[in-house]
Design an enzyme around this catalytic site. Structure first.
Site, PDB file in Angstrom:
ATOM      1  N   GLY A  97      44.745  55.306  78.092  1.00  0.00           N
ATOM      2  CA  GLY A  97      45.872  54.499  78.552  1.00  0.00           C
ATOM      3  C   GLY A  97      47.211  55.140  78.247  1.00  0.00           C
ATOM      4  O   GLY A  97      48.054  55.295  79.121  1.00  0.00           O
ATOM      5  N   ALA A  98      47.402  55.516  76.998  1.00  0.00           N
ATOM      6  CA  ALA A  98      48.669  56.098  76.578  1.00  0.00           C
ATOM      7  C   ALA A  98      48.523  56.658  75.173  1.00  0.00           C
ATOM      8  O   ALA A  98      47.501  56.439  74.524  1.00  0.00           O
ATOM      9  CB  ALA A  98      49.778  55.048  76.600  1.00  0.00           C
ATOM     10  N   MET A  99      49.564  57.375  74.723  1.00  0.00           N
ATOM     11  CA  MET A  99      49.483  58.045  73.425  1.00  0.00           C
ATOM     12  C   MET A  99      50.800  57.956  72.679  1.00  0.00           C
ATOM     13  O   MET A  99      51.861  58.218  73.239  1.00  0.00           O
ATOM     14  CB  MET A  99      49.080  59.516  73.657  1.00  0.00           C
ATOM     15  CG  MET A  99      48.949  60.313  72.396  1.00  0.00           C
ATOM     16  SD  MET A  99      47.628  59.667  71.337  1.00  0.00           S
ATOM     17  CE  MET A  99      48.310  60.068  69.730  1.00  0.00           C
ATOM     18  N   GLU A 100      50.680  57.627  71.389  1.00  0.00           N
ATOM     19  CA  GLU A 100      51.849  57.259  70.576  1.00  0.00           C
ATOM     20  C   GLU A 100      52.561  58.430  69.892  1.00  0.00           C
ATOM     21  O   GLU A 100      53.193  58.227  68.846  1.00  0.00           O
ATOM     22  CB  GLU A 100      51.390  56.261  69.513  1.00  0.00           C
ATOM     23  CG  GLU A 100      50.505  56.849  68.389  1.00  0.00           C
ATOM     24  CD  GLU A 100      48.997  56.677  68.606  1.00  0.00           C
ATOM     25  OE1 GLU A 100      48.585  56.524  69.772  1.00  0.00           O
ATOM     26  OE2 GLU A 100      48.260  56.721  67.614  1.00  0.00           O
TER      27      GLU A 100
ATOM     28  N   HIS B 167      52.083  48.348  72.469  1.00  0.00           N
ATOM     29  CA  HIS B 167      51.073  48.957  71.601  1.00  0.00           C
ATOM     30  C   HIS B 167      51.535  50.337  71.098  1.00  0.00           C
ATOM     31  O   HIS B 167      51.535  50.598  69.894  1.00  0.00           O
ATOM     32  CB  HIS B 167      49.749  49.071  72.363  1.00  0.00           C
ATOM     33  CG  HIS B 167      48.642  49.699  71.595  1.00  0.00           C
ATOM     34  ND1 HIS B 167      47.697  48.961  70.919  1.00  0.00           N
ATOM     35  CD2 HIS B 167      48.317  50.997  71.384  1.00  0.00           C
ATOM     36  CE1 HIS B 167      46.850  49.776  70.326  1.00  0.00           C
ATOM     37  NE2 HIS B 167      47.197  51.022  70.597  1.00  0.00           N
ATOM     38  N   GLU B 168      51.928  51.194  72.033  1.00  0.00           N
ATOM     39  CA  GLU B 168      52.303  52.558  71.622  1.00  0.00           C
ATOM     40  C   GLU B 168      53.583  52.523  70.785  1.00  0.00           C
ATOM     41  O   GLU B 168      53.707  53.251  69.804  1.00  0.00           O
ATOM     42  CB  GLU B 168      52.495  53.462  72.844  1.00  0.00           C
ATOM     43  CG  GLU B 168      51.296  53.515  73.799  1.00  0.00           C
ATOM     44  CD  GLU B 168      49.964  53.806  73.139  1.00  0.00           C
ATOM     45  OE1 GLU B 168      49.941  54.500  72.105  1.00  0.00           O
ATOM     46  OE2 GLU B 168      48.932  53.319  73.660  1.00  0.00           O
TER      47      GLU B 168
ATOM     48  N   HIS C 175      52.832  51.547  67.242  1.00  0.00           N
ATOM     49  CA  HIS C 175      52.207  52.620  66.461  1.00  0.00           C
ATOM     50  C   HIS C 175      53.233  53.390  65.630  1.00  0.00           C
ATOM     51  O   HIS C 175      52.871  54.045  64.660  1.00  0.00           O
ATOM     52  CB  HIS C 175      51.517  53.618  67.394  1.00  0.00           C
ATOM     53  CG  HIS C 175      50.062  53.345  67.653  1.00  0.00           C
ATOM     54  ND1 HIS C 175      49.168  53.014  66.657  1.00  0.00           N
ATOM     55  CD2 HIS C 175      49.331  53.400  68.802  1.00  0.00           C
ATOM     56  CE1 HIS C 175      47.950  52.865  67.189  1.00  0.00           C
ATOM     57  NE2 HIS C 175      48.025  53.079  68.483  1.00  0.00           N
TER      58      HIS C 175
ATOM     59  N   GLU D 212      44.389  51.499  64.877  1.00  0.00           N
ATOM     60  CA  GLU D 212      44.130  50.903  66.186  1.00  0.00           C
ATOM     61  C   GLU D 212      43.885  49.393  66.115  1.00  0.00           C
ATOM     62  O   GLU D 212      44.459  48.636  66.896  1.00  0.00           O
ATOM     63  CB  GLU D 212      42.973  51.614  66.895  1.00  0.00           C
ATOM     64  CG  GLU D 212      43.268  53.078  67.251  1.00  0.00           C
ATOM     65  CD  GLU D 212      44.518  53.278  68.112  1.00  0.00           C
ATOM     66  OE1 GLU D 212      45.047  52.298  68.656  1.00  0.00           O
ATOM     67  OE2 GLU D 212      44.966  54.449  68.217  1.00  0.00           O
TER      68      GLU D 212
HETATM   69  N1  TRP Z   1      45.970  56.544  70.249  1.00  0.00           N
HETATM   70  C1  TRP Z   1      45.852  56.169  71.642  1.00  0.00           C
HETATM   71  C2  TRP Z   1      46.070  54.674  71.656  1.00  0.00           C
HETATM   72  O1  TRP Z   1      47.082  54.180  71.444  1.00  0.00           O
HETATM   73  C3  TRP Z   1      44.503  56.496  72.185  1.00  0.00           C
HETATM   74  C4  TRP Z   1      44.386  57.762  72.947  1.00  0.00           C
HETATM   75  C5  TRP Z   1      45.201  58.186  73.926  1.00  0.00           C
HETATM   76  C6  TRP Z   1      43.364  58.724  72.854  1.00  0.00           C
HETATM   77  N2  TRP Z   1      44.725  59.368  74.432  1.00  0.00           N
HETATM   78  C7  TRP Z   1      43.612  59.703  73.814  1.00  0.00           C
HETATM   79  C8  TRP Z   1      42.246  58.846  72.063  1.00  0.00           C
HETATM   80  C9  TRP Z   1      42.766  60.776  74.002  1.00  0.00           C
HETATM   81  C10 TRP Z   1      41.410  59.929  72.241  1.00  0.00           C
HETATM   82  C11 TRP Z   1      41.664  60.891  73.199  1.00  0.00           C
HETATM   83  O2  TRP Z   1      45.257  53.852  71.747  1.00  0.00           O
HETATM   84 ZN    ZN Z   2      46.464  52.746  69.826  1.00  0.00          ZN
END
Ligand code: TRP
Ligand code: ZN
Length: 882
Positions: free
Chosen positions: A268-271, A304-305, A308, A327
């Site tokens: 979905g996305a990354m923090e 969510h992000e 984090h 998480e």
């Molecule tokens: N930490 C991310 C979240 O907020 C999860 C995530 C995003 C992730 N990209 C990823 C985990 C690629 C593993 C691989 O939930």
């Molecule tokens: Zn997360």
């Protein structure tokens, strides 16, 4: 692809690194196929470690192009470099030293979307969990924290934008049409939070003034021309920042916060610190192209992000076994945010539906694992609904056990005590114990024991003694590698209701701790006696779903109807309607299987229609009530020997009966729930659309022809209504001329918008029935299909495998073999995506024998392939394990 080594990582083996990393200095010379990365790392040997130990760094498919130790060349005999590791011997024993590593990587060839890759003409990174080691050799684990300086050099015309974490230091020309930019992130961070983005993107800009009066620049970067579609995301971001200050006292800590939307992304996305990277599906929205569900997802994921930043970044995880520390807690925080922004009970209903449809099956099948696992073979496979959603429920239970004030005190203590740390679940729980004085030892089993507890309850009223006796028993089912379980601490919210629905307060309660409305079940079996109850009460148990359990409590239809009508907890009302619906749907599936006529309890239909027409209830709530348990919900409740065709047929028959009985209610809802004026994505308007569409769904069950759905399709002026009516056409009348015309018009109108094309694929993949496999195969030949884009793959293959029980589980097993072939193909390019799609088969053992045998054969075909990624190998072997 890195092939499987069979290696397993154990929590018990954790120990700190031999070397401490003090500083990271990275220089990227970007090139689509030959990017040069120079990493200057300053290490010092940890005090007390053996002075002869070499420095060992992680790599993944790397090539070493240069190595210096304290700026000097070292003899080849002093180091060993493989694609997976770099080992340097004879590094200084007691003084800090500098290692300079050069690697050449190929972003264009990176189809795994881990590390540095290309998407839509831009450079982008994804480093969680172990992607940084695909960029340079590094101690790539979350307990190695350092401040980073990043220099980016790239062609200026193609990459006017050069971004990384932290604050912008400066930039300048670099000759030959190139330029460079420098970034510094003062907050020590683990490598998984590193990010780099470069390319040519449009920006939406805003500012936020924090509670201490600092101005933060906010930027959302999207493809040129898509800026207007990022407005809602920006609004959600500002609301998130404000909410985290008010609800948790957390302030943002850099001068700038950036979000980049990309179209190829595994999750979905990354923090990443100060530079979140998003799947553009969770950024872009406008009324013409986004549904109400899309808006709600964007709001939740932006939050969510952002959240984090404190729960994940300022306080990170010591090791990947602690993943739920960030998480589970962050999901809890985004759930609370959405509850505050929208309707709390409706949000809770949606959460519980999701938990039951995703997490409960995981917990009941071959992939079950504790919220805090103790071993893994591939960490990518532990970004699960158990870690996320059950992890959130565990946090929620801590809040329930402690109450609002003490929970807040515990959170404050956590932020104060562990800021800057790489912490553990034990550290987290200890903060709540210290803040409250309560022993959470038994409660902690929620982190360690897998499986959904089953609570069996029965109640008895004694009119003479004026007591109500509640007998409770708990059982935690066996799960892989955990055959026997200890009793858990289960916090059950409950209310005793009088005939008129008012809450009866007992004079005293014996046999169990009872505080507020929470009864604490801690023994395997326990009997609570409520005193001073003057008439037979109706028990409302597990209010607001205070604990994630399966509950066996046989309650009469009249009692459930009373709860559905009078409970002040609206979640409990929905749950009662659900409890009324389920036995009917389960019996209908059994009857359909035996070729018997299906019938439906009129008391249930009456209660449902009463709720649907009750104007004192929120439309969104009523829509949730009308949205009966899904076919997968019914399969889960039936438990074993499932026939998806019978479940479908039985459910359709019940829906048909409700449609007949409720024709007038549905007609008036369809007319009355119109939203007027300009489109607004707010929760109240979304609720009206949801209720109107639920009514339309029932009305179309009375039709033999597609006319009514076609009228709705033609009249739709927003994507919620348009996609709903298209789904009704496609799913009910797949072969009609109207459907063909609607599909063509939709495709024509939105061909340029990938996120809407995804919906076009997903709707068709969801068509019930055995023929859909052929439809899916045909769609794979469409020029709009794109094997390399994860969203597109999920929209067609994912929607088919996860969301189409009759299509995917067709009796001849062709669906499973189709998926197996796809998995083997996808695995060559993107193992993470392949492994995730494969989890759609996790409940294969609960199918009737014929289908289960076919599924088994398809899984064995995957397992028998000689070249499998660790990701797929791990999943398939766990699914096959006896
Ligand atoms: N930490 C991310 C979240 O907020 C999860 C995530 C995003 C992730 N990209 C990823 C985990 C690629 C593993 C691989 O939930
Ligand atoms: Zn997360």
């Amino acid at each position: 692809m890195r092939t499987d080594t069979g290696q397993i990582v154990y929590l018990a083996d954790y120990r700190p690194t031999d070397f401490v990393l003090e500083r990271v200095d990275l220089t990227f010379e970007l090139d689509p196929t030959e990017t040069k990365v120079e990493a200057r790392l300053i290490f010092r040997r940890r005090e007390g470690t053996d002075p002869t130990l070499p420095l060992v760094l992680d790599g993944d498919e790397l090539n070493l192009a240069g190595l210096l130790l304290d700026q000097a060349e070292i003899p080849a005999s002093q180091y060993t470099a493989t694609p997976e590791s770099l080992t340097i011997a004879n590094v200084p024993a007691s003084v800090p030293f500098e290692v300079t590593i050069t690697t050449i990587i190929n972003p264009e060839a990176n189809t795994q979307l881990m590390g540095l890759y290309r998407t839509g003409g831009i450079y982008c990174t994804q480093c969680e969990a172990e992607g940084f080691r695909r960029i340079t050799y590094f101690p790539d684990r979350p307990d190695v924290l350092a401040p980073y300086t990043v220099n980016i050099i790239a062609d200026k015309a193609a990459n006017p934008l050069l971004l990384s974490n932290g604050n912008f230091l400066g930039g300048a020309g670099y000759g030959e049409g190139k330029h460079f930019a420098a970034w510094f992130d003062p907050h020590p961070k683990p490598s998984y939070l590193f990010a780099l983005v470069a390319g040519d993107l449009g920006a939406v800009e805003d500012t936020f003034t924090t509670m201490s009066g600092r101005d933060v620049a906010l930027k959302i970067y999207v493809e040129h021309g898509k800026e207007p579609r990022a407005a809602y995301a920006m609004d959600a971001l500002k609301r998130s920042m404000k909410w985290d200050e008010e609800a948790f006292g957390r302030e943002y800590d850099l001068d700038i916060f950036m979000i980049v939307a990309v179209s190829d992304f595994n999750m979905g996305a990354m923090e990443n610190k100060g530079l979140n990277v998003f799947n553009d599906k969770y950024v872009l929205a406008d009324p013409e192209t986004a549904t109400d569900a899309d808006y709600a997802n964007i709001e939740a994921i932006i939050a969510h992000e952002y959240f984090h930043n404190w729960t994940g970044n300022r306080i990170t995880c010591r090791d990947w076994f602690q993943l739920c520390l960030k998480e589970g807690l962050t999901v809890y925080r985004d759930h609370e945010f959405s509850a505050d922004q929208r309707s709390r009970p409706v949000k809770r209903i949606a959460e519980v539906r999701h938990l039951k449809s995703e997490q409960f099956p995981e917990d009941a099948g071959p992939l079950a694992h504790p919220v805090r696992p103790t071993k893994y073979r591939e960490i990518n496979n532990f970004y699960t609904t158990t870690v996320y959603e059950k992890g959130s429920e565990v946090t929620r239970m801590i809040a329930t056990l402690l109450g609002r004030e003490l929970f807040k005190k515990g959170m404050d203590l956590y932020f104060e005590r562990h800021d800057g740390d790489a912490a553990t679940v034990e550290d987290f729980v200890k903060c709540f114990e210290d803040a409250s004085g309560r022993d959470l030892g038994q409660f902690s089993l929620w982190y360690h024991q897998a499986g959904t507890p089953l609570v069996t309850a029965s109640g008895a009223y004694d009119a003479t003694a004026q007591t109500f006796t509640l007998s409770l028993e708990q059982m935690v089912p066996a799960t892989p590698e955990q055959s026997s379980k200890e009793p858990m601490h289960i916090p059950l919210r409950l209310a005793l209701l009088a005939e008129d629905g008012s809450i009866v307060t007992p004079q005293s309660v014996t046999g169990a701790e009872f505080t507020g409305d929470v009864l604490h079940l801690t023994d395997r079996s326990q009997t609570a006696v409520f005193d001073g109850i003057s008439s037979r009460p109706v028990l409302s148990l597990n209010r607001s779903f205070s604990t994630p359990i399966n509950l066996h409590f046989s309650q009469g239809t009249a009692d459930l109807a009373l709860i559905a009508r009078h409970e002040t907890d609206h979640f409990a009302r929905w749950q009662a309607l659900n409890d009324l619906a389920l036995p009917n749907l389960m019996q209908a599936a059994r009857d359909a299987r035996e070729g018997k006529a299906v019938s439906c309890d009129p008391a249930f239909v009456g209660a449902l229609l009463a709720a649907a027409g009750d104007e004192s209830l929120e439309p969104a709530f009523r829509a949730q009530a009308l949205n009966l348990p899904s076919e997968s919900d019914i399969a889960r409740e039936l438990g074993s020997n499932n026939d998806p065709d019978a479940i479908h047929a039985g459910r359709q028959a019940i829906l048909g009966e409700i449609a007949l009985a409720g024709k007038d209610v549905f007609t008036s809802l369809y007319d009355g729930m119109r939203t007027s004026g300009t489109f607004s994505p707010d929760a109240a308007s979304a609720g009206r659309r949801a209720l109107r569409n639920a009514a339309l769904t029932f009305l179309t069950l009375l039709d033999n022809a597609p006319a009514r759905a076609k009228v709705a399709f033609d009249a739709a002026d927003n994507m919620t209504d348009l996609s709903h009516s298209l789904a009704l056409l496609v799913h009910r009348h797949p072969d009609s001329a109207e459907t063909a015309a609607a599909l063509a018009a939709f495709r024509e109108r939105f061909a340029e918008n990938a996120l809407v094309v995804d919906k076009w694929f997903a709707i068709q993949a969801g068509t019930p029935g055995a023929d859909t496999l052929e439809r899916v195969r045909k769609l794979m030949g469409s020029p709009l299909f794109n094997r390399t884009n994860p969203n597109r793959m999920r929209s067609l293959i994912g929607s088919f495998a996860f969301g189409n029980p009759t299509g995917f589980n067709r009796a001849d097993g062709a669906g499973y073999h189709f998926l197996a072939d796809e998995i083997l193909d996808i695995d060559q390019r993107n193992p993470q995506l392949a492994a995730r799609l494969l989890t759609s088969m996790r409940s294969w053992r609960s199918l009737e024998k014929g289908r289960a045998d076919h599924a088994h054969a398809a899984l064995r075909k995957i397992a028998g392939a000689d070249k499998l990624s660790t990701d797929v190998r791990d999943i398939v072997e766990r699914m096959l394990k006896e």
